[in-house]
Design a protein around this motif. Structure first.
Motif, PDB file in Angstrom:
ATOM      1  N   LEU A 202      -9.418   9.401  -3.397  1.00 48.25           N
ATOM      2  CA  LEU A 202      -9.753  10.802  -3.158  1.00 48.25           C
ATOM      3  C   LEU A 202     -10.924  10.886  -2.198  1.00 48.25           C
ATOM      4  N   ARG A 203     -10.772  11.695  -1.167  1.00 46.61           N
ATOM      5  CA  ARG A 203     -11.901  11.945  -0.276  1.00 46.61           C
ATOM      6  C   ARG A 203     -12.220  13.427  -0.346  1.00 46.61           C
ATOM      7  N   ARG A 204     -13.438  13.703  -0.856  1.00 43.15           N
ATOM      8  CA  ARG A 204     -13.829  15.103  -1.057  1.00 43.15           C
ATOM      9  C   ARG A 204     -12.717  15.883  -1.754  1.00 43.15           C
ATOM     10  N   GLY A 205     -12.132  15.276  -2.795  1.00 43.82           N
ATOM     11  CA  GLY A 205     -11.137  15.956  -3.622  1.00 43.82           C
ATOM     12  C   GLY A 205      -9.724  15.923  -3.068  1.00 43.82           C
ATOM     13  N   VAL A 206      -9.536  15.386  -1.860  1.00 42.79           N
ATOM     14  CA  VAL A 206      -8.191  15.396  -1.265  1.00 42.79           C
ATOM     15  C   VAL A 206      -7.590  13.990  -1.361  1.00 42.79           C
ATOM     16  N   PRO A 207      -6.397  13.866  -1.981  1.00 42.79           N
ATOM     17  CA  PRO A 207      -5.791  12.536  -2.113  1.00 42.79           C
ATOM     18  C   PRO A 207      -5.411  11.940  -0.748  1.00 42.79           C
ATOM     19  N   GLN A 208      -5.725  10.684  -0.571  1.00 40.30           N
ATOM     20  CA  GLN A 208      -5.366   9.950   0.647  1.00 40.30           C
ATOM     21  C   GLN A 208      -4.532   8.749   0.215  1.00 40.30           C
ATOM     22  N   THR A 209      -3.459   8.500   0.909  1.00 40.79           N
ATOM     23  CA  THR A 209      -2.627   7.348   0.553  1.00 40.79           C
ATOM     24  C   THR A 209      -2.673   6.325   1.674  1.00 40.79           C
ATOM     25  N   VAL A 210      -2.886   5.083   1.300  1.00 42.14           N
ATOM     26  CA  VAL A 210      -2.931   3.998   2.284  1.00 42.14           C
ATOM     27  C   VAL A 210      -1.751   3.068   2.015  1.00 42.14           C
ATOM     28  N   VAL A 211      -0.950   2.814   3.038  1.00 36.16           N
ATOM     29  CA  VAL A 211       0.147   1.845   2.917  1.00 36.16           C
ATOM     30  C   VAL A 211      -0.022   0.843   4.050  1.00 36.16           C
ATOM     31  N   LEU A 212      -0.179  -0.409   3.690  1.00 40.02           N
ATOM     32  CA  LEU A 212      -0.331  -1.454   4.700  1.00 40.02           C
ATOM     33  C   LEU A 212       0.828  -2.420   4.557  1.00 40.02           C
ATOM     34  N   THR A 213       1.520  -2.680   5.650  1.00 37.39           N
ATOM     35  CA  THR A 213       2.684  -3.556   5.587  1.00 37.39           C
ATOM     36  C   THR A 213       2.432  -4.770   6.464  1.00 37.39           C
ATOM     37  N   ALA A 214       2.698  -5.943   5.908  1.00 41.42           N
ATOM     38  CA  ALA A 214       2.462  -7.160   6.687  1.00 41.42           C
ATOM     39  C   ALA A 214       3.597  -7.358   7.681  1.00 41.42           C
ATOM     40  N   GLU A 215       3.254  -7.935   8.818  1.00 43.93           N
ATOM     41  CA  GLU A 215       4.323  -8.288   9.757  1.00 43.93           C
ATOM     42  C   GLU A 215       4.870  -9.623   9.302  1.00 43.93           C
TER      43      GLU A 215
END
Ligand code: IFM
Length: 841
Positions: free
Chosen positions: A826-839
């Protein structure tokens, strides 16, 4: 059923291999008409080691060209599941739980199962911790299977309470004192127990084969047991328990007994036991009890802590359907029994619902517990379980981390986050002890472990819990002021170990288990100054991440300012024209009574600057509050000038070849014996090898110190300086047997240094701290800091998340096995989603 499944897999693009140590594998397949059924065959001519060695499965994965972490092993032998786990593959056990219950998922056979069914079971397996239960009490597993709900927790001991177990349940806020620093949470009356007797034989004396599983999605602990009370009778027993995340006062236990051979008179005895202690220390007086059967069998027990006079009420109802009920009112242990004779194939299911409440929350806990019990009875097991599941789903929606390609890491991260969630106080004015609520270790005392190791997870996923943890410190400013005053200083100095009142509860002397005739002097409470700045750092991070100005205005500013006053008063002006912090101790506790510990000095500088900045902000935004605060704390312009002067004139460190000296004189200490330090057979920490005084003469480190500073303040080091310090201090750190706080931070540091493989090694060490008891002390409780550090290692280390005023970015350095990493924050109450995909090459 396997042929149909193989067919489906082939059409679905799933590659399959068969592995066997038989040299005739191909011949057998041929005779079965399965020549083309598999994409690869591994037989006894291709491997040299048999299961549980993982060679057969790793060879199969290589032949298929599939990464091990993306493979599923299907096995019906214990050693086969062991081999699959050792290969770090997903595992599906075929057969009874008592044989393959440690697999990620278990089925009776493959007949009739489609790939979707297996995938569903595996998905469940990725949320389940499973172990075969030991024949004798095992304190590690008791800790491992601790469940809770952010208010109460209970160790994973048996329902029937076997002798030798460390059975314990704790509630936030229920502190009691005993002479000589025995302030600790009182072990609650044992509310979960149910004794099981069949044909006159008590289960506690004759344990059968059993396995344990913990569902991390709901915090439900389950035991499945096969028991033969006599040669003619066999029973299948399942018991389950959870503490509701939807209601902090409610626990539920359910047991079902099925006669699988013969017939049995089954007696279940549900009690509330007030005669409990904390490893020999008794905290409770029993003040009242009832056991009655009216429309429902109900029990109640009232107790009071001996020193702090906290009243506790426990109310329970017990329902076993069509059975004969009886009560027992022995003082301090009211109980009700349900008895029924079962023919072969018949099942007796009993449910115990429990409410626990204390005077810390309500003036009349007995009445409160009684009322809530009626509500719980109306909801019943399934209603309570549904509400609990929904509450957990909300938590996981913001907190889960998904790691593809590494089953062990996936389970480990979820397990560690689960333990953090159940330990974080949801309603009590409390904080998280170093060993959470899961054992007796460190007597539940709160250290810097909470603010620097565990809090970032809460700040970025469940900020309301983070705020509660910071509130705990703010409410204990009076205790911190008393500690500063006791040392003749102004301002506030938080105690190194904190409990109910916020006064120092760190023992000055402890028994030496190796030499009971001599006590050991513990200096941390006297010397470890950095805690004030650690807390201020956590407050500032919380503020930046959440933008919670109200918290800073009402509490954070006071907390940061009064502790800054302590720093300024504690600093000593030297003849050399610099300020010094003398006779201190940094995070590396192998070195006591040191001057100018760099971590301490630099955090003090940051703290003093931050206090000035925060008061400036308060003056600009809320001048009346700023004036009131300054008046209350006695802060005027001369105080602020002193803060600035000390911050700008702190003694600079000696720097040699780009390496900053950890404390004055560190570079002159005896070099580390690297051969010994790196010897994988070493079983003693470097401090145990040299003794306390001997280690202090060497450069061995208990945990990162300068490198911890580099983690918190990366901007203080150029890339070249950072690498110089990394290469110097990392090899001198006792990663294996020093502090459990170290490995997760070392993982982040190594990842930043570009050494992903070393980072992954540190990560695994932290991940396994409690799951595999790598330090052999998990029986004392969960290593909370390690669990919190693990989250940071994934998010800040491998994902390289950087939070800035204007946004965020990532700098991924994923471990080789990880094909995908997903998390939210959460950044300042707003959900952030991180998706990292390996090559993937
Ligand atoms: O706070 C830690 C300290 O850093 C190392 N010894 C154990 C304490 C509690 O976990």
């Amino acid at each position: 059923g396997v042929a149909a499944l193989l067919d489906e897999l082939r059409h679905g693009g799933v590659k399959t291999a068969i592995g066997s140590s038989s040299k005739n594998t191909s011949l057998v397949l041929h005779r079965l008409g399965l020549d083309d059924a598999f994409d690869a065959v591994v037989d006894g001519t291709m491997i040299t080691r048999s299961k549980p060695d993982p060679e057969v499965f790793l060879t199969a994965a290589t032949r298929l060209g599939v990464r091990p972490g993306l493979c599923l092993v299907v096995e019906d032998a214990t050693s086969g599941i062991d081999a699959g786990l050792a290969a770090n593959m997903w595992t599906l056990g075929i057969g009874p739980h008592t044989r393959v219950g440690h697999a990620h998922a278990v089925v009776a056979g493959l007949g009739g199962l489609a790939w979707a069914d297996l995938a569903a079971r595996l998905d469940e397996g990725a949320w389940t911790i499973r172990r075969t239960a030991p024949p004798a009490p095992d304190h590690h597993l008791e800790t491992l299977f601790t469940i809770g709900n952010g208010h109460i927790a209970v160790r994973g001991t048996t329902l029937e309470a076997r002798p030798g177990e460390e059975a314990a349940s704790f509630m936030h806020g229920v502190w009691d004192d005993m002479p000589v620093c025995r302030t600790e949470l009182a072990n609650l009356p044992h509310w979960w127990q149910i004794d099981i007797t069949a044909n006159g034989q008590p289960l506690r004396d004759r344990v059968g084969e059993s396995y344990l599983s913990l569902d991390l999605r709901t915090g439900t602990l389950r035991r499945v047991l096969t028991w033969r009370p006599d040669p003619a009778t066999e029973l299948a027993i399942t018991d389950e328990r959870f503490l509701s995340l939807a209601d902090p006062h409610t626990g539920a236990v359910r047991v079902s007994v099925t006669v699988t051979r013969g017939q049995a008179e089954v007696r279940l005895r549900a009690g509330l036991t007030g005669h409990v202690d904390n490893l020999g220390l008794r905290h409770w007086d029993i003040t009242g009890q009832t056991a009655a059967i009216t429309d429902q069998a109900r029990l109640a027990l009232a107790t009071r802590t001996r020193a702090t006079s906290i009243g506790l009420a426990v109310a329970a109802s017990f329902a076993a359907g069509d059975a004969t009920y009886d009560t027992c009112d022995a003082w301090g242990q009211p109980a009700v029994t349900a008895t029924r004779t079962l023919a072969e194939g018949a099942t007796l299911t009993a449910t115990k619902l429990v409410i626990l409440a204390s005077t810390a929350e309500t003036p009349d806990p007995a009445a409160y517990a009684d009322d809530r019990l009626r509500e719980a009875e109306t909801a019943g097991w399934s209603g309570l379980a549904d509400a609990n599941r929904r509450a957990w789903a909300e938590v996981w929606a913001t907190s889960d981390i998904v790691i593809d390609g590494d089953p062990a890491a996936q389970l480990a991260i979820r397990y560690n986050l689960f333990q953090l969630v159940i330990a974080a106080p949801r309603i009590a004015d409390s904080s998280i002890g170093a060993k959470t609520l899961s054992g007796f270790g460190y007597r539940h005392h709160v250290f810097w472990d909470t603010e620097l190791f565990m809090l970032p997870f809460f700040t970025l996923t469940q900020p309301e819990l983070a705020r509660r943890l910071l509130d705990y410190r703010w409410r204990r400013l009076p205790g911190a002021r008393r500690k500063a005053a006791a040392g003749g200083k102004r301002g506030a100095r938080f105690p190194w170990e904190s409990a109910g009142t916020g006064d120092e509860v760190c023992p000055s002397w402890v028994e030496n288990p190796a030499d009971p005739a001599h006590l050991v002097r513990i200096w941390t409470g006297d010397l470890e100054l950095h805690l004030d700045a650690d807390i201020a750092y956590a407050v500032d991070q919380f503020w930046r991440a959440t933008g919670d100005d109200a918290f800073m205005r009402e509490r954070g500013a006071e907390l940061i300012a009064d502790t800054a006053t302590y720093w300024a008063d504690r600093a000593e002006w030297g003849a050399d024209g610099w300020y010094h912090f003398r006779d201190t101790m940094g995070p590396d506790e192998f070195h006591e009574h040191v001057d100018d510990n760099l971590f301490t000095n630099q955090l003090a500088v940051w703290h003093l600057d931050t206090a000035d900045r925060v008061l400036g902000w308060l003056e600009a935004r809320y001048p009346a509050d700023a004036a009131a605060l300054a008046a209350r704390l006695g802060i005027d312009q001369s105080t602020r000038e002193l803060w600035r002067r000390v911050a700008s004139r702190i003694a600079p460190p000696v720097v040699r070849d780009g390496v900053s000296e950890q404390h004055a004189g560190f570079f002159d200490l005896t070099e580390v014996d690297f051969a010994l330090a790196r010897d994988p057979r070493r079983t003693l920490s470097m401090q145990q090898v040299y003794g306390i005084d001997g280690t202090a003469l060497t450069q061995n480190l208990k945990q990162p110190d300068v490198l911890m500073l580099a983690y918190l303040f990366p901007e203080h080091f150029t890339e070249t300086e950072f690498l110089a310090n990394y290469h110097y201090y990392d090899p001198r750190t006792d990663h294996e047997l020093g502090s459990s706080l170290g490995p997760a931070i070392s993982a982040i540091i190594a990842a930043r240094a570009g050494d992903t493989s070393a980072a992954y090694g540190h990560f695994c060490r932290a991940a396994r701290a409690d799951l595999d008891n790598v330090r052999r002390n998990a029986g004392d409780g969960i290593h909370g800091a390690s669990a919190g550090g693990l989250w940071q290692a994934v998010v800040f280390g491998f994902a390289g998340l950087e939070l800035r005023e204007d946004g965020w970015s990532t700098r991924p350095r994923l471990p080789a096995a990880w094909t995908r990493l997903r998390f939210t924050f959460l950044r300042r109450g707003v959900p952030q989603t991180v998706v990292l995909t390996a090559e993937i090459e």
